[in-house]
Scaffold this motif. Structure first.
Motif, PDB file in Angstrom:
ATOM      1  N   HIS A   1      -0.878   4.348   1.876  1.00 22.84           N
ATOM      2  CA  HIS A   1      -1.477   4.132   0.563  1.00 22.84           C
ATOM      3  C   HIS A   1      -1.717   3.130  -0.031  1.00 22.84           C
ATOM      4  O   HIS A   1      -1.445   1.980  -1.291  1.00 22.84           O
ATOM      5  CB  HIS A   1       0.103   4.419  -0.325  1.00 22.84           C
ATOM      6  N   CYS A   2      -0.692   1.747   0.408  1.00 16.61           N
ATOM      7  CA  CYS A   2      -1.372   0.482   0.544  1.00 16.61           C
ATOM      8  C   CYS A   2      -0.527   0.104  -0.498  1.00 16.61           C
ATOM      9  O   CYS A   2      -1.555  -0.710  -1.036  1.00 16.61           O
ATOM     10  CB  CYS A   2      -2.617  -0.141   0.504  1.00 16.61           C
TER      11      CYS A   2
ATOM     12  N   GLU B   1      -8.819   4.225 -13.751  1.00 22.48           N
ATOM     13  CA  GLU B   1      -9.843   2.711 -13.115  1.00 22.48           C
ATOM     14  C   GLU B   1      -8.777   2.473 -11.340  1.00 22.48           C
ATOM     15  O   GLU B   1      -9.801   2.665 -10.391  1.00 22.48           O
ATOM     16  CB  GLU B   1     -10.052   2.071 -13.665  1.00 22.48           C
ATOM     17  N   GLY B   2      -7.257   2.785 -11.519  1.00 24.87           N
ATOM     18  CA  GLY B   2      -7.029   2.239 -10.264  1.00 24.87           C
ATOM     19  C   GLY B   2      -7.298   3.860  -9.349  1.00 24.87           C
ATOM     20  O   GLY B   2      -7.658   3.048  -7.840  1.00 24.87           O
TER      21      GLY B   2
ATOM     22  N   VAL C   1     -10.569   3.336  -7.765  1.00 27.60           N
ATOM     23  CA  VAL C   1     -10.917   2.032  -7.199  1.00 27.60           C
ATOM     24  C   VAL C   1     -10.390   2.762  -5.661  1.00 27.60           C
ATOM     25  O   VAL C   1     -10.705   2.513  -4.292  1.00 27.60           O
ATOM     26  CB  VAL C   1     -10.778   0.878  -7.340  1.00 27.60           C
ATOM     27  N   ASN C   2      -9.352   3.594  -6.302  1.00 25.52           N
ATOM     28  CA  ASN C   2      -8.453   3.599  -4.004  1.00 25.52           C
ATOM     29  C   ASN C   2      -9.529   5.067  -4.197  1.00 25.52           C
ATOM     30  O   ASN C   2     -10.105   4.937  -2.425  1.00 25.52           O
ATOM     31  CB  ASN C   2      -7.381   4.041  -4.848  1.00 25.52           C
TER      32      ASN C   2
ATOM     33  N   SER D   1     -12.446   3.044  -2.080  1.00 18.66           N
ATOM     34  CA  SER D   1     -12.629   2.204  -0.995  1.00 18.66           C
ATOM     35  C   SER D   1     -12.242   3.672   0.347  1.00 18.66           C
ATOM     36  O   SER D   1     -12.613   3.136   1.593  1.00 18.66           O
ATOM     37  CB  SER D   1     -11.467   1.335  -0.431  1.00 18.66           C
TER      38      SER D   1
ATOM     39  N   GLU E   1     -11.152   3.247   4.373  1.00 15.15           N
ATOM     40  CA  GLU E   1     -10.236   3.023   5.000  1.00 15.15           C
ATOM     41  C   GLU E   1     -10.375   3.787   5.875  1.00 15.15           C
ATOM     42  O   GLU E   1     -10.813   5.220   5.434  1.00 15.15           O
ATOM     43  CB  GLU E   1      -9.234   3.679   3.608  1.00 15.15           C
TER      44      GLU E   1
ATOM     45  N   ILE F   1      -9.192  -2.398   2.525  1.00 17.51           N
ATOM     46  CA  ILE F   1      -9.591  -1.575   0.962  1.00 17.51           C
ATOM     47  C   ILE F   1     -10.077  -2.399   0.042  1.00 17.51           C
ATOM     48  O   ILE F   1     -10.028  -3.762   1.179  1.00 17.51           O
ATOM     49  CB  ILE F   1      -7.348  -1.573  -0.054  1.00 17.51           C
ATOM     50  N   PHE F   2      -9.982  -2.064  -1.287  1.00 23.44           N
ATOM     51  CA  PHE F   2     -11.383  -2.217  -1.861  1.00 23.44           C
ATOM     52  C   PHE F   2     -10.753  -4.033  -2.064  1.00 23.44           C
ATOM     53  O   PHE F   2      -9.314  -3.341  -3.513  1.00 23.44           O
ATOM     54  CB  PHE F   2     -12.661  -1.662  -2.982  1.00 23.44           C
TER      55      PHE F   2
END
Lengths: 774, 168
Positions: free
Chosen positions: A201-202, A668-669, A672-673, A676, A681, A701-702
């Motif tokens: 998840h980071c 958008e979050g 981007v997840n 990547s 990833e 991750i981006f």
């Protein structure tokens, strides 16, 4: 700020300025004098049994307060999955076990007065292991020759298939219509398998938790969680601490994405704090977040489909094989979601089969992760749809329009497949997918598809993907809130709903603000403290805006009626003569106005004294799906295999966006997840099953330089059953990146990739082979 | 239980002199948090995520990668030295108003890095903003609204409005 009232406005998050000023405390910012540090000692083997363990020397290390292992702690089985009760995940886990099932699996917990002391002590624990033959291959997990991970006592808490003897953590199957006949009658067929990889998840805040006993001897747990009420229940049941002696507090949370839907650290910190009667902090290092917290499940998804050349799909059979890792957290529900959130989308297909198995391997443990199985299912589904479109010579968008579910329609999947068991039938009140497709096509320049351009070694292509998700788990997820009025006409709004950075405190206050016609700033929002806020299942399953939002809507409506009734009594007029205005009621006949503040003063100090307060709960009887169309424009360098995403367009139907700015942020979050995850990833394991890249430097991750030009559109839509017309938006947008890029890669190069991430090496190798023929 | 430390020094944190104690292996991040500067967060302890970014003599650094013993005499600025809740810097307001903040865990580091950028380049283009923030990871926003926040703050600071905030 936030002098404004109501929903549909892009108001700043209530906590955002304080977050920007650095004054909002996160879990690690709470301190108690004399707090001890807890440290987990992990297994150096992927599969082993402890034959002997000696902690005596370690206990002598100065500063060590206690050491816990399987010999001095409960043997009770539980699941770390923070789900409703009884949990649909199997009870296959102990606080400590003599059997270690993956690299880093917990051997002991050291509690000491400093991290340094705990680390010194860790080196002095003597453990002898008997090594067992590990299995890292999900395709081999059920073979008899493969070692069995879990013993006789592991069991499912609900009546579902569970066969630990076959390393089977979950299994399910549904069959609608007659797939065999569908395949026989179809003119064409396809059969392909797609695999998605492990991912972390980071969240920027690592998992962390502080537990202590207060002056009355109660256990206080301040923790970075998405599920405070599940944390309280699981600590209570596992450690036999009376539930009323436990208070769980959620401060600001530094991101979750499903990773903090896991009750991973709290029972350990609670165990030590309750035992030692001293404050104990347990915090994962970033390396531990990668290796011993939860992950996205690796999943292989095979789709067989039979269709006619006019795009009529006669049968679709989806078979999911999921790697649960060493423990079965969310093993059933993520698996079922790969079908449940995907298959209703094409409700024109008459014959559908879905079967799935989750298997144990000696690798890191899977869990909840934004998208929750739908991500893996849609990666396969959207590429198959693109292949059908290519084979039939039909445009992808037209094929989707030919097949997708519409407003007023249903799918038998809704009833047949829920989260791990049967679902709930529903007909859609809203679906604007067609508008999403049209607007997205215009935004990306869809007409250029199929005319891939070349410039030097670069090939350009366009691809699309569509998906839906849900809005909470119907008949299961419950949210509640309560509110009371203060003298100035402000309200305390207590929410069980758990804002983990999503902005739900703000959106829920906007709902109450709209009903009561009171500026958002006059709501004092408190979210998630098991002592002071009502119950809520927590932040997961895309449930907060819809489920908790409906609870807030009801609560605010009740409050308004209470205020109306008090106003009528104070003015000595009939209620029917009162008209609601801004923070007040107007008696139309006399022109008299009474403000909420005046009502509060009257009721608190003067006449018929009463605290005006109320609470409300909500459980959805349906789970209206949001819809999304996503489009990627990419460049592929055929010499290096590097894919660059140039533009990414997302067009969403999330019902009415209660806070468009925050809704856009959710989209958008997630995009981007998703990007990547699609491109970079990846968990790398050595042959002993140890992750070799457990850091943010090695697990890519981006960052700001990696993002494409993004366009995010929210189409007008209204969901009748949602608060002010809203559906969910938290998870859905992570689903489309990988398949949209894969379809764009095909558009650009005629090659298809069947597994993520699309690393340059993988792309380059595909380019050396013959083009894919659908 | 009082911890004992091997070293002692005076730091200038957000313009205030503070005597701090630490061990040779302690990082600036550890010392700042121990001194109550919990606005400086910790996300990886390897200089890879940027949430612990502070200014050291005006330059953004990952405070987890700086030995406390090496700080001697140099000015340390955290996000609280850039602006406060009562008197926020335009960057802090812009992040709040443009969706640049979701969970907010990376925000103090991002604002510090953005502040350093605007000191050097008062009117940055998107590429310059991206380059300045490439060491500050965020998993919530997808970065777009963060970039807009920085752009908007730069515009505000240029528009002649009286500059708010404490400054460094």
């Amino acid at each position: 700020m936030n002098h404004e009232t109501g929903t549909g406005k892009s108001l700043p998050k209530l906590d955002s300025l304080a977050l920007a000023a650095g004054t909002e405390p996160f879990c690690d910012d709470f301190d108690r004098p004399g707090t001890l540090t807890a440290l987990q000692v992990g297994s150096p083997h992927a599969f082993a049994e402890i034959t002997s363990i000696d902690t005596r020397e370690a206990e002598q290390e100065p500063g060590v307060a206690a050491i816990y292992d399987y010999r001095n702690t409960t043997e009770r089985l539980y699941t770390t999955a923070g789900q409703g009760f009884p949990e649909p995940s199997p009870y296959d886990c102990r606080l400590f076990s003599p059997t270690l099932r993956f690299y880093g699996d917990r051997v002991a917990l050291i509690v000491a007065n400093s991290e340094a002391a705990a680390r010194r002590a860790a080196k002095r624990i003597r453990v002898d292991y008997k090594l067992l033959e590990p299995n890292f291959d999900l395709h081999r997990a059920e073979e008899r020759a493969t070692g069995r991970l879990h013993g006789e006592d592991a069991h499912a808490a609900i009546p579902v298939p569970y066969r630990p003897e076959d390393n089977l953590a979950a299994e399910l199957a549904i069959d609608i219509g007659d797939c065999r006949r569908g395949f026989d009658e179809a003119e064409e067929s396809l059969d392909h398998s797609f695999t998605m990889q492990y991912a972390s998840h980071c969240a920027m805040e690592p998992h962390t938790c502080l537990a202590y006993t207060d002056g009355r001897g109660r256990l206080i747990v301040i923790t970075a969680t998405q599920v405070p009420f599940h944390v309280r229940r699981i600590i209570h049941r596992l450690l036999e601490i009376p539930l009323h002696q436990i208070r769980v507090i959620k401060p600001r949370i530094g991101g979750g994405f499903g990773g903090k839907q896991e009750v991973l650290l709290e029972p350990l910190a609670a165990l030590a704090a309750w035992d030692l009667k001293k404050p104990v902090r347990l915090r994962l290092t970033r390396r531990e977040v990668f290796t011993v917290s939860r992950t996205r499940h690796e999943m292989a998804c095979r789709i067989r489909t039979g269709f006619d050349r006019d795009g009529t799909i006669r049968a679709l059979d989806m078979e999911a094989l999921m790697n649960a890792g060493a423990y079965g957290s969310h093993a059933l529900t993520v698996l079922s979601n790969a079908g449940a959130k995907v298959l209703p989308l094409f409700n024109k297909i008459p014959n559908i089969r879905f079967s799935g198995r989750s298997v144990y391997t000696n690798l890191p443990v899977g869990g909840a992760y934004r998208g929750y199985g739908a991500t893996q299912g849609y990666f396969a589904f959207n590429q198959i749809v693109d292949m059908i479109a290519c084979r039939c010579g039909i445009d992808f968008i037209d094929l989707v329009k030919q097949n997708h579910i519409r407003r007023g329609e249903t799918s038998p999947i809704f009833e047949a497949l829920g989260e791990g068991k049967e679902g709930v039938s529903q007909s859609l009140n809203s679906c604007a997918l067609e508008e999403c497709l049209d607007q997205g096509a215009a935004a990306i320049g869809w007409k250029r598809k199929g005319k891939s351009s070349a410039e030097g070694p670069k090939r350009r292509g366009i691809g699309a993907a569509v998906c839906m998700q849900g809005s909470g788990i119907p008949l299961i997820d419950m949210g509640a809130c309560s509110m009371k009025i203060n003298e100035d006409g402000s309200f305390n709004l207590s929410l069980g709903a758990t804002d983990i950075g999503t902005g739900s405190d703000t959106v829920l206050a906007q709902i109450a603000s709209e009903v009561l016609m009171v500026p958002v700033e006059k709501f004092i929002v408190r979210s998630s403290d098991t002592d002071t806020t009502p119950f809520d299942v927590g932040a997961y399953a895309s449930s907060t805006t819809y489920v908790s939002g409906n609870a807030v809507l009801r609560c605010a409506e009740t409050m308004k009626e209470k205020l109306r009734s008090a106003a009528a009594a104070i003015l000595q007029v009939p209620e029917s003569g009162l008209c609601a205005g801004e923070e007040s009621f107007l008696h139309e006949e006399s022109g008299r106005i009474i403000s909420y503040s005046e009502i509060a003063y009257q009721r608190l100090y003067s006449s018929a004294q009463e605290q005006l307060e109320c609470s409300a709960s909500y459980t959805g009887t349906e789970s209206p799906p949001p819809f999304l169309a996503q489009f990627a424009e990419i460049d592929v360098d055929i010499e290096t295999g590097v894919i660059t995403v140039l533009r990414f367009v997302s067009v969403a139907d999330c019902g009415r966006a209660l806070n468009p700015m925050l809704a856009r942020g959710q989209i958008e979050g997630a995009v981007v997840n998703g990007l990547s995850y699609a491109l970079t990833e990846e968990y790398l394991f050595n042959k002993e099953g140890r992750m070799t890249n457990p850091s943010l430097g090695q697990y890519k991750i981006f960052n700001t330089l990696d993002i494409p030009e993004m366009e995010t559109i929210i189409v007008p839509s209204h969901e009748e059953s949602g608060p002010m017309g809203a559906k969910s938006i938290g998870e859905i947008a992570i689903n489309g990146a990988a398949p949209a890029i894969a379809n764009a890669l095909y558009d650009a190069t005629g090659r298809r990739l069947f597994s993520t991430p699309f690393t340059p090496e993988k792309v380059w190798r595909a380019l050396q082979e013959a083009p894919f023929e659908a | 239980m009082k911890q004992e430390f091997a070293m002692k020094d005076t730091f200038v944190i957000n313009g205030e002199r503070k005597t701090v104690e630490f061990d040779a292996a302690d990082t600036l991040l550890t010392v700042l948090r121990r001194a109550g500067h919990t606005e400086v967060h910790s996300g990886c302890d390897r200089g890879e995520c940027g949430v612990c970014t502070v200014l050291l003599s005006g330059k953004p650094v990952n405070s987890c990668q700086v030995f406390a013993a090496s700080v001697r005499g140099r000015a340390v600025t955290t996000v609280k030295g850039i602006g406060t809740l009562e008197n926020p810097h335009p960057l802090q307001k812009a992040f709040a108003e443009h969706g640049g903040i979701q969970c907010g865990f990376c925000t103090p580091g991002k604002i510090v890095a953005s502040y350093a950028l605007l000191e050097k380049t008062p009117n940055p283009g998107d590429e310059e903003i991206k380059r300045a923030l490439d060491g500050n990871l965020c998993r919530c926003t997808g970065y777009s609204q963060i970039i807009e926040s920085v752009r908007s703050a730069a515009e505000t600071m240029h528009s002649g409005e009286p500059e708010e905030g404490g400054g460094v």
